[in-house]
Design a protein around this motif. Structure first.
Motif, PDB file in Angstrom:
ATOM      1  N   ARG A  29       0.904  -1.233  -0.094  1.00  0.00           N
ATOM      2  CA  ARG A  29       0.032   0.067  -0.096  1.00  0.00           C
ATOM      3  C   ARG A  29       0.788   1.208   0.037  1.00  0.00           C
ATOM      4  O   ARG A  29       0.474   2.358  -0.659  1.00  0.00           O
ATOM      5  N   ASP A  77      -2.078   1.613  -6.586  1.00  0.00           N
ATOM      6  CA  ASP A  77      -2.953   0.576  -7.001  1.00  0.00           C
ATOM      7  C   ASP A  77      -4.277   1.258  -7.492  1.00  0.00           C
ATOM      8  O   ASP A  77      -4.897   2.213  -6.946  1.00  0.00           O
ATOM      9  N   ALA A  78      -4.963   0.408  -8.121  1.00  0.00           N
ATOM     10  CA  ALA A  78      -6.404   0.863  -8.853  1.00  0.00           C
ATOM     11  C   ALA A  78      -7.112  -0.383  -9.043  1.00  0.00           C
ATOM     12  O   ALA A  78      -6.716  -1.402  -9.340  1.00  0.00           O
ATOM     13  N   THR A  79      -8.544  -0.515  -8.633  1.00  0.00           N
ATOM     14  CA  THR A  79      -9.177  -1.453  -8.901  1.00  0.00           C
ATOM     15  C   THR A  79     -10.560  -1.339  -9.865  1.00  0.00           C
ATOM     16  O   THR A  79     -11.191  -0.271  -9.776  1.00  0.00           O
ATOM     17  N   TRP A  88     -13.813  -3.729 -11.658  1.00  0.00           N
ATOM     18  CA  TRP A  88     -14.483  -4.981 -11.465  1.00  0.00           C
ATOM     19  C   TRP A  88     -15.740  -4.975 -12.581  1.00  0.00           C
ATOM     20  O   TRP A  88     -16.046  -4.156 -12.943  1.00  0.00           O
ATOM     21  N   THR A 132     -11.751  -5.728  -2.695  1.00  0.00           N
ATOM     22  CA  THR A 132     -10.818  -5.041  -3.402  1.00  0.00           C
ATOM     23  C   THR A 132      -9.422  -5.472  -3.006  1.00  0.00           C
ATOM     24  O   THR A 132      -9.019  -4.952  -1.831  1.00  0.00           O
ATOM     25  N   ILE A 135      -5.596  -6.385  -2.297  1.00  0.00           N
ATOM     26  CA  ILE A 135      -4.240  -5.761  -2.031  1.00  0.00           C
ATOM     27  C   ILE A 135      -3.241  -6.651  -2.902  1.00  0.00           C
ATOM     28  O   ILE A 135      -3.181  -7.787  -2.705  1.00  0.00           O
ATOM     29  N   SER A 154     -12.954  -8.767  -9.640  1.00  0.00           N
ATOM     30  CA  SER A 154     -12.244  -7.529  -9.366  1.00  0.00           C
ATOM     31  C   SER A 154     -10.886  -7.886  -9.616  1.00  0.00           C
ATOM     32  O   SER A 154     -10.066  -8.520  -9.311  1.00  0.00           O
ATOM     33  N   THR A 205      -7.285  -5.719  -8.945  1.00  0.00           N
ATOM     34  CA  THR A 205      -6.420  -4.601  -8.721  1.00  0.00           C
ATOM     35  C   THR A 205      -5.117  -4.661  -9.339  1.00  0.00           C
ATOM     36  O   THR A 205      -4.251  -5.802  -9.183  1.00  0.00           O
TER      37      THR A 205
END
Length: 478
Positions: free
Chosen positions: A267, A272-274, A276, A408, A410, A444, A446
């Motif tokens: 983190r 990062d981006a998610t 879905w 979401t 990691i 999803s 990430t």
């Protein structure tokens, strides 16, 4: 003459610098053989039994169960050549000469024991340096040999819990193979030496420990019922309120500590981006049922949904290699990796671990499924090696087994992406222009925004969803 040798915590590999003592397998005074496991330790990667490269009598142990030791710290000391009582002094010249000859004849064996085995054990090796061989000069006939000083180690007192202490004159390890069984017994303060194993050759199984736990709980409840209740005395209005209970503090170490460090680093370092999407998995479930039906009752292991999703991921990564990469922050470079080593999240009693399926891009769904099953069993029993938990390039996280729809994820640092899969459940869905009940799943993704933009990530996720909805799409890449 006994030679006291110190055995230090060896380098367990994979950059590990410390380990927690889970359970001692020997007591002070026990006789150990070369390469015999003497202590069970837990690292950030796995739980292993550490063998001792020396044979002799244990004279001291260093560290209590539950404490952490750095690599290179003393574990125990062993008196080599001290398993027999010393002979009485020779009264005559001829006896002294005979004793001298016997000492010379036995010296090479002692040197060989003190040198350590040098074997590669449990995937790590004892790491014992080559011992310096001493030249033994024969004593002159008629000259009594001067008594050699015996080095006495300073033993460190070790607190031994009742669950692992000496019982009925027995010493040494009990008949338990699974580390999880030993941990379960420690958590419930069950003395394994009092149990009679129901397994082969008296092996203590988890069922034996569970039965002992139930008996202990029933005995505690019976004792509670027989204790008369004490009269309750009302407090005066001016009585001081009781102090609040202290908060429980749980050390972040072992597997939990490693997970915390990796997630925090992910983190803090990865932007990062998610994204879905919901997908209709009805056709995928039908294809899986057809595959398993075609194999017949004895046609081998069944193909799991996770194996099919893993195969879909390898096909998607072949189309979008940006997501099978890592970032070299020092060189400011994106490193695209040539092969897919697919990690999958597995929840165990020790915490979350991510076993890795090596060269997943070269395997079909059946091969991936068999490897996932093998690694899952090793994870369940706590027998995964550090090599089986490292080196992943992409991770698949099936959190749907916990009954949740979405999440979401990691990213598993230093990877660039993770695909999360929710539960597959019947939902209303428009199919062929009509409302129908279909098996729907949420996917999803990430991803590390440094390695690609949203178009690439969306293309990857859309391809995965298309393969879930129409498994025949995979035929173009198989």
């Amino acid at each position: 003459m006994a030679q006291v040798l110190e055995f230090k915590l060896p380098d367990l590999g994979e950059g590990l610098t410390e380990a927690e003592i889970v359970r001692w397998l020997v007591e002070v005074g026990d006789v150990v053989a070369i390469d015999q496991p003497v202590v069970e330790v837990e690292t950030a990667k796995a739980m292993v039994e550490v063998p001792c490269p020396y044979g002799g009598v244990v004279t001291a142990r260093f560290g209590e169960e539950g404490s952490e030791l750095p690599v290179g710290a003393p574990l125990l000391t062993v008196a080599v050549g001290a398993t027999e009582a010393p002979a009485s002094p020779a009264p005559s010249t001829s006896s002294a000469s005979s004793a001298s000859g016997a000492s010379s004849a036995g010296a090479p064996g002692a040197e060989e024991s003190s040198a350590g085995s040098g074997n590669v054990l449990v995937g790590y090796g004892t790491g014992a340096p080559a011992a310096r061989r001493r030249r033994i000069r024969p004593e002159r006939v008629g000259t009594p040999a001067a008594p050699a000083p015996v080095v006495e180690p300073v033993p460190v007192p070790v607190a031994v819990p009742a669950a692992t202490g000496e019982m009925n004159g027995q010493q040494g390890p009990v008949a338990v193979v699974s580390p999880l069984v030993r941990r379960l017994a420690r958590q419930h303060e069950i003395d394994l030496r009092r149990l009679t194993g129901s397994g082969p050759d008296g092996l203590i199984l988890r069922a034996d420990v569970d039965s002992a736990i139930r008996e202990a709980e029933e005995a505690a409840r019976a004792q509670t019922r027989t204790v008369p209740a004490e009269p309750v005395v009302a407090e005066a209005p001016t009585a001081v309120a009781a102090a609040p209970a202290a908060a429980e503090r749980i050390p972040l170490r072992g597997v939990r500590g490693a997970v915390a460090d990796k997630l925090s680093r992910s983190r803090s370092e990865i932007p990062d981006a998610t994204c879905w999407v919901d997908a209709d998995a009805t056709e995928l479930m039908a294809a899986r049922a057809a595959m398993n039906a075609a194999s017949g009752p004895s046609g081998g292991p069944k193909v799991s949904v996770l194996a099919l999703l893993a195969r879909i991921c390898t096909a998607a990564l072949a189309r979008y290699p940006e997501l099978n990469s890592t970032v070299d922050t020092a060189a400011r470079e994106i490193v695209r990796l040539p092969g897919v080593h697919l990690g999958f999240a597995a929840q165990t009693e020790r915490g979350l671990v991510v076993p890795v399926v090596r060269d997943a891009h070269t395997r079909n769904a059946e091969s991936i499924g068999a490897e996932i099953a093998r690694l899952t069993e090793l994870a369940r029993t706590g027998n995964l090696s550090p090599a089986q938990l490292t080196g992943g390039t992409f991770t698949l996280n099936n959190y749907g087994v916990f009954g949740v729809d979405g999440s979401t994820p990691i990213i598993n640092h230093p990877e660039a992406a993770m695909l999360g899969v929710g539960r597959i459940m019947p939902k209303p869905w428009v199919h062929n222009g009509e409302l129908a009940v279909r098996q729907v799943v949420q996917l999803s993704l990430t991803f590390d925004h440094r390695v690609c933009d949203g178009g690439t990530a969306g293309g990857f996720l859309r391809y995965v969803a298309d393969c879930v909805e129409q498994p025949a799409v995979l035929l173009r890449t198989l």
